[in-house]
Design a protein around this motif. Structure first.
Motif, PDB file in Angstrom:
ATOM      1  N   ARG A  38       0.832  -1.204   0.000  1.00 13.87           N
ATOM      2  CA  ARG A  38       0.000   0.000   0.000  1.00 13.87           C
ATOM      3  C   ARG A  38       0.863   1.248   0.000  1.00 13.87           C
ATOM      4  O   ARG A  38       0.577   2.224  -0.695  1.00 13.87           O
ATOM      5  CB  ARG A  38      -0.920   0.000   1.221  1.00 13.87           C
ATOM      6  CG  ARG A  38      -1.914   1.157   1.238  1.00 13.87           C
ATOM      7  CD  ARG A  38      -2.746   1.160   2.513  1.00 13.87           C
ATOM      8  NE  ARG A  38      -1.928   1.465   3.676  1.00 13.87           N
ATOM      9  CZ  ARG A  38      -2.384   1.482   4.930  1.00 13.87           C
ATOM     10  NH1 ARG A  38      -3.641   1.161   5.178  1.00 13.87           N
ATOM     11  NH2 ARG A  38      -1.584   1.786   5.934  1.00 13.87           N
ATOM     12  N   LEU A  39       1.944   1.215   0.786  1.00 11.20           N
ATOM     13  CA  LEU A  39       2.834   2.367   0.873  1.00 11.20           C
ATOM     14  C   LEU A  39       3.522   2.620  -0.467  1.00 11.20           C
ATOM     15  O   LEU A  39       3.678   3.773  -0.885  1.00 11.20           O
ATOM     16  CB  LEU A  39       3.878   2.134   1.971  1.00 11.20           C
ATOM     17  CG  LEU A  39       4.767   3.318   2.350  1.00 11.20           C
ATOM     18  CD1 LEU A  39       3.916   4.509   2.780  1.00 11.20           C
ATOM     19  CD2 LEU A  39       5.721   2.920   3.462  1.00 11.20           C
ATOM     20  N   ARG A  40       3.916   1.546  -1.147  1.00 12.02           N
ATOM     21  CA  ARG A  40       4.519   1.716  -2.476  1.00 12.02           C
ATOM     22  C   ARG A  40       3.528   2.379  -3.425  1.00 12.02           C
ATOM     23  O   ARG A  40       3.897   3.189  -4.279  1.00 12.02           O
ATOM     24  CB  ARG A  40       4.972   0.369  -3.033  1.00 12.02           C
ATOM     25  CG  ARG A  40       6.157  -0.254  -2.304  1.00 12.02           C
ATOM     26  CD  ARG A  40       6.697  -1.462  -3.050  1.00 12.02           C
ATOM     27  NE  ARG A  40       7.813  -2.070  -2.341  1.00 12.02           N
ATOM     28  CZ  ARG A  40       7.713  -3.160  -1.580  1.00 12.02           C
ATOM     29  NH1 ARG A  40       6.524  -3.764  -1.457  1.00 12.02           N
ATOM     30  NH2 ARG A  40       8.775  -3.651  -0.965  1.00 12.02           N
ATOM     31  N   GLY A  41       2.260   2.039  -3.264  1.00 11.56           N
ATOM     32  CA  GLY A  41       1.227   2.623  -4.107  1.00 11.56           C
ATOM     33  C   GLY A  41       1.056   4.111  -3.885  1.00 11.56           C
ATOM     34  O   GLY A  41       0.681   4.843  -4.801  1.00 11.56           O
ATOM     35  N   HIS A  42       1.333   4.569  -2.670  1.00 12.82           N
ATOM     36  CA  HIS A  42       1.216   5.996  -2.365  1.00 12.82           C
ATOM     37  C   HIS A  42       2.301   6.803  -3.069  1.00 12.82           C
ATOM     38  O   HIS A  42       2.105   7.976  -3.385  1.00 12.82           O
ATOM     39  CB  HIS A  42       1.318   6.234  -0.850  1.00 12.82           C
ATOM     40  CG  HIS A  42       0.052   5.939  -0.108  1.00 12.82           C
ATOM     41  ND1 HIS A  42      -1.011   6.816  -0.079  1.00 12.82           N
ATOM     42  CD2 HIS A  42      -0.324   4.867   0.631  1.00 12.82           C
ATOM     43  CE1 HIS A  42      -2.000   6.294   0.649  1.00 12.82           C
ATOM     44  NE2 HIS A  42      -1.604   5.116   1.087  1.00 12.82           N
TER      45      HIS A  42
END
Length: 219
Positions: A38-42
């Motif tokens: 999820r953090l990579r997606g941000h």
């Protein structure tokens, strides 16, 4: 600056986004695959490392030897203390910030454990609620040390006697230093001829005695 955040939950993600907006090089370490994805997606971090931040090898993968700041922001005080100690004692990171989850553990987050700044979220929330009961009180932004020194904020009320008065003519406590004046969207560095306006938010460094006198000076 090169900043490593250990913990990619809501706190770590929000912090990463704020620091990235300021142009810092952010690396985040997260042990949960879902949160890491999820953090990579941000896209707020330069790199997201899947692993245990309390493991020296993982810290090295994140670039700890070149880091200016390490923030231990996991939901575990034990992990945050290990991360802080490793960052400071093993790798000599200049600035280490530790998140305190359990207020009972606050006393451990000090220089002996490698923590330069311990952020006790429960205490901040409690003080905000306590001081929010009286909107005319002096609000604590950050406590410094164990002797009552703190960075505080106080608002100049329309009825205050300092409205229109220059700083040089205001009777300030002896150990109080005015840091800044927030006026609308502007930040003013106060000087002797700075005149206060209703609604100004004063940021000051003071001690416990000066806090009470600040209340009397600006309210």
């Amino acid at each position: 600056m090169k900043i490593i955040i250990v913990g990619g939950g809501k706190t770590g993600t929000y912090l990463a986004s704020l620091l990235a907006e300021d142009g810092h090089d952010i690396s985040v370490i997260e042990s949960d695959k879902r949160l890491a994805a999820r953090l990579r997606g941000h896209g707020v971090a330069s790199s997201v490392i899947l692993g245990n931040g309390a493991d020296p090898f993982t810290l090295e993968r994140a670039g700890v030897m070149k880091a200016d700041v390490v923030v231990a922001a996991t939901g575990s005080d034990e992990v945050n203390l290990v991360v802080s100690t490793l960052a400071k004692m093993e790798y000599g990171v200049g600035r280490v910030v530790g998140r305190v989850n359990n207020p009972a553990n606050d006393w451990m987050f000090d220089e002996s454990m490698g923590v330069d700044v311990g952020i006790n979220q429960a205490e901040i929330l409690a003080r905000s609620a306590q001081e929010g009961l009286d909107l005319k009180d002096v609000f604590t932004i950050q406590k410094l040390g164990k002797d009552g020194h703190a960075v505080v904020r106080v608002e100049v009320r329309p009825s205050s006697k300092v409205v229109g008065t220059a700083l040089r003519d205001v009777d300030l406590p002896g150990k109080t230093i005015l840091i800044a004046v927030e006026r609308g969207d502007s930040i003013i560095v106060p000087k002797g001829d700075t005149r206060f306006e209703a609604g100004d938010r004063i940021i000051a460094f003071t001690d416990s005695e000066g806090r009470a006198r600040l209340h009397r000076s600006f309210q």
